[in-house]
Design an enzyme around this catalytic site. Structure first.
Site, PDB file in Angstrom:
ATOM      1  CB  SER A  51      -0.906  -0.008   1.238  1.00 43.36           C
ATOM      2  OG  SER A  51      -1.402   1.275   1.527  1.00 43.36           O
ATOM      3  N   GLY A  52       0.518   2.186  -0.898  1.00 45.03           N
ATOM      4  CA  GLY A  52       1.204   3.473  -0.910  1.00 45.03           C
ATOM      5  C   GLY A  52       0.939   4.263   0.353  1.00 45.03           C
ATOM      6  CG  LEU A  53      -2.607   5.155   3.787  1.00 43.10           C
ATOM      7  CD1 LEU A  53      -2.391   6.635   4.018  1.00 43.10           C
ATOM      8  CD2 LEU A  53      -4.059   4.767   4.011  1.00 43.10           C
ATOM      9  CG  ASP A  63      -1.245   7.954   0.089  1.00 44.52           C
ATOM     10  OD1 ASP A  63      -0.286   7.669  -0.647  1.00 44.52           O
ATOM     11  OD2 ASP A  63      -2.405   7.528  -0.091  1.00 44.52           O
ATOM     12  CG  ASP A  90      -1.146   2.314  -3.987  1.00 46.60           C
ATOM     13  OD1 ASP A  90      -1.284   2.814  -5.117  1.00 46.60           O
ATOM     14  OD2 ASP A  90      -1.641   2.805  -2.952  1.00 46.60           O
ATOM     15  CG  ASP A  92       1.013   6.555  -5.052  1.00 48.90           C
ATOM     16  OD1 ASP A  92       0.072   5.994  -4.465  1.00 48.90           O
ATOM     17  OD2 ASP A  92       2.046   6.919  -4.468  1.00 48.90           O
ATOM     18  CD  GLU A 119      -4.024   6.850  -7.196  1.00 45.68           C
ATOM     19  OE1 GLU A 119      -4.579   7.892  -6.773  1.00 45.68           O
ATOM     20  OE2 GLU A 119      -3.594   5.937  -6.463  1.00 45.68           O
ATOM     21  CE  LYS A 125      -2.379   9.211  -3.743  1.00 45.38           C
ATOM     22  NZ  LYS A 125      -2.212   7.751  -3.860  1.00 45.38           N
ATOM     23  CG  ASN A 127      -5.667   8.655   0.818  1.00 49.64           C
ATOM     24  OD1 ASN A 127      -6.869   8.583   1.027  1.00 49.64           O
ATOM     25  ND2 ASN A 127      -4.842   7.623   0.933  1.00 49.64           N
ATOM     26  CB  SER A 128      -8.913   8.051  -3.169  1.00 43.15           C
ATOM     27  OG  SER A 128      -8.034   7.747  -4.218  1.00 43.15           O
ATOM     28  NE  ARG A 163      -6.947   4.000  -6.444  1.00 48.76           N
ATOM     29  CZ  ARG A 163      -6.358   4.182  -5.268  1.00 48.76           C
ATOM     30  NH1 ARG A 163      -5.479   3.303  -4.835  1.00 48.76           N
ATOM     31  NH2 ARG A 163      -6.650   5.247  -4.528  1.00 48.76           N
ATOM     32  CG  HIS A 194     -10.844   3.429  -4.755  1.00 49.52           C
ATOM     33  ND1 HIS A 194     -11.172   2.563  -3.755  1.00 49.52           N
ATOM     34  CD2 HIS A 194      -9.883   4.258  -4.225  1.00 49.52           C
ATOM     35  CE1 HIS A 194     -10.463   2.839  -2.680  1.00 49.52           C
ATOM     36  NE2 HIS A 194      -9.676   3.869  -2.941  1.00 49.52           N
TER      37      HIS A 194
END
Length: 540
Positions: A51-53, A63, A90, A92, A119, A125, A127-128, A163, A194
């Site tokens: 996970s990137g986070l 992130d 991930d 990103d 993504e 980026k 975080n979503s 993504r 997502h």
């Protein structure tokens, strides 16, 4: 090699592709470093979501592409080394445009990372789950990133996941489908759709329209209450549990830190945290020990002579030798030889005398001093002179000590080194037989590594000159044992051997050769009385 449905996959690339494309639901578990990757594998998962986070958070970063792609690669390399599982990272946005993506993919392949998810947002980026209506990449430009990634992979089974962020940015279902179709045509091996809604309704709607045109991956962090069987029924390929190992570790670390801060003690937490042994097992210390035996030259065997010819312990039956008294279910001698063996001293010889038939241990050589009542310790040692060869430890048979004390002697560069308890300022020395005079006293400063050398050892040293008490433990190198044999022979030639004790032998040795004094402060016991016997449980 990775295993897939009972069969061995030829590579981790093939294993990840199999997990994502097989007809049954797969699961990828988040990891963010080497130890968490090992835990994922230990738990039985078939693949890892890097996970990137959580990688960013574990580095103390946001992130938001604050961790560079080379820093991420470093973490991934540790994860790949720590686990045999395939890793989907991930990625990103791909860390830039098409050029960054193709270089990133090549570097992932070099490290055996099985796949990447990119993504369709802009670099850098966010975080979503932060903010609303985040800007998305142009569809054609993002398709160029996908094509560049696929053209750059060096293994045919490398997996690139596209993504789609249209739903999470508020663009609606039609655009989500349009983007997914375009990314699939550009070469994406799977689509990750997502959503940050608490309900999975839009995920199910997307899956229905998508109709399995390519494997569909989801991340149910927000809609976690949805039963997993509903995802199976919807034809979802893979579920990513995206950040829960890091989140659970934060909870545990906060609780542990707060408890220790509040208590100023480890008592409340020690029984509820993983043991140090668990860490050693998880990181594979046993494999290293096996490799050392395979690749390193075998060190010279270390032997030991234990002087246990003395009589009984006052207060116990007269037919029980002191070295065989019970210490929490084991004889004193068994505990002593056990400590020796834990430190790598396997060839142990015990000199017995009083009630010798009661002194026996499996795997331990026995030598008899049948004149124990009329001779001293040097005579007992001479009875075992055939065992004094190469590196040798000599120990009294009625002492207990913590393992680190012997480890320290065994790693000393000195040819002769004796263990000395240095609490001279508080110790009542009256009646002590093995008092030590050295050229330097213990300073109490852990940075003080200047060697101290033995000058004399006996019971008559003035209190003002006492540097400590010998603990009945000494180590001799191969050269040191030669010196020891010479001194035993000299005592014998002078007619002094029968009555000589170890302090006299060591004092004479120190007059001819350097005898190093290694200072300790406690953590040992000479079992001479019933009080000592009661205290022995605190040493073992």
């Amino acid at each position: 090699m990775p295993v897939r449905d009972g069969q061995v996959a030829t590579t981790r690339f093939a294993a990840l592709r199999h997990e994502i494309t097989k007809p049954t639901l797969s699961f990828l578990m988040e990891a963010h470093d080497g130890i968490s990757a090992k835990i994922v594998e230990e738990a039985g998962f078939r693949g890892i979501w890097a996970s990137g986070l959580t990688i960013s958070a574990s580095l103390g970063l946001r992130d938001s592409n604050e961790a560079s792609w080379t820093q991420v690669l470093d973490v991934l390399e540790y994860m790949a080394d720590a686990s045999t599982l395939p890793i989907l990272v991930d990625g990103d946005t791909g860390h830039g445009n098409f050029n960054n993506v193709r270089r990133f993919v090549r570097k992932l392949c070099e490290r055996g990372i099985a796949g990447v998810c990119i993504e369709d947002k802009l670099f850098p980026k966010t975080n979503s789950f932060l903010g609303e209506a985040q800007p998305l990449a142009d569809i054609d430009e993002f398709c160029g990133r996908i094509k560049a990634g696929k053209d750059s992979q060096t293994d045919p089974d490398f997996t690139l996941v596209a993504r789609v962020e249209a739903l999470i940015s508020g663009r609606g279902m039609d655009e989500a489908i349009t983007r997914a179709e375009a990314y699939h045509r550009a070469g994406a091996d799977a689509i990750l759709i997502h959503s940050k809604k608490a309900s999975a309704d839009e995920i199910f709607r997307f899956a229905e329209i998508w109709a399995n045109r390519a494997p569909l991956i989801i991340v149910p962090t927000m809609y976690y209450a949805t039963p997993t069987d509903l995802f199976r029924q919807a034809g979802i390929s893979t579920i990513i549990w995206a950040n829960h190992l890091l989140r659970s570790s934060i909870t545990a670390m906060r609780q542990t830190a707060a408890a220790i801060q509040e208590d100023e003690s480890l008592m409340r937490v020690e029984g509820s945290v993983a043991t140090v042994k668990d860490i050693f097992q998880l990181v594979g210390n046993a494999e290293l020990e096996e490799a050392e035996r395979r690749y390193l030259p075998a060190p010279p065997a270390v032997g030991a002579v234990v002087l246990a010819a003395g009589g009984e312990l006052g207060g116990l039956p007269a037919d029980q030798p002191k070295c065989m008294v019970d210490i929490r279910g084991q004889s004193l001698l068994k505990r002593l030889t056990g400590t020796l063996r834990e430190c790598g001293v396997q060839d142990v010889t015990v000199v017995r005398g009083y009630r010798k038939e009661a002194v026996a241990l499996p795997g331990v050589a026995m030598v008899d001093n049948d004149r124990f009542a009329e001779t001293g310790e040097a005579w007992s040692l001479a009875c075992a002179r055939n065992a004094i060869r190469g590196e040798t430890v000599v120990a009294y048979g009625d002492v207990l000590f913590r393992r680190y004390i012997l480890d320290s002697l065994l790693t000393s560069s000195a040819d002769v080194v004796v263990a000395v308890d240095a609490v001279a300022s508080v110790q009542p020395w009256a009646g002590k037989r093995d008092l030590v005079m050295a050229d330097r006293r213990y300073s109490g400063d852990y940075l003080d590594d200047e060697p101290a050398m033995l000058r004399r050892m006996n019971q008559y040293i003035p209190a003002s000159e006492v540097a400590g008490e010998w603990m009945g433990l000494a180590r001799f190198s191969a050269r040191g044992t030669a010196w020891l044999q010479e001194e035993i022979a000299a005592l014998e030639a002078e007619g002094l051997l029968e009555q000589a004790d170890m302090p006299l032998l060591l004092t004479r040795l120190a007059a001819r050769h350097p005898v190093r004094v290694k200072y300790f402060t406690g953590h040992w016991l000479d079992v001479d009385t019933m009080t000592d016997l009661a205290e022995a449980r605190n040493v073992t």
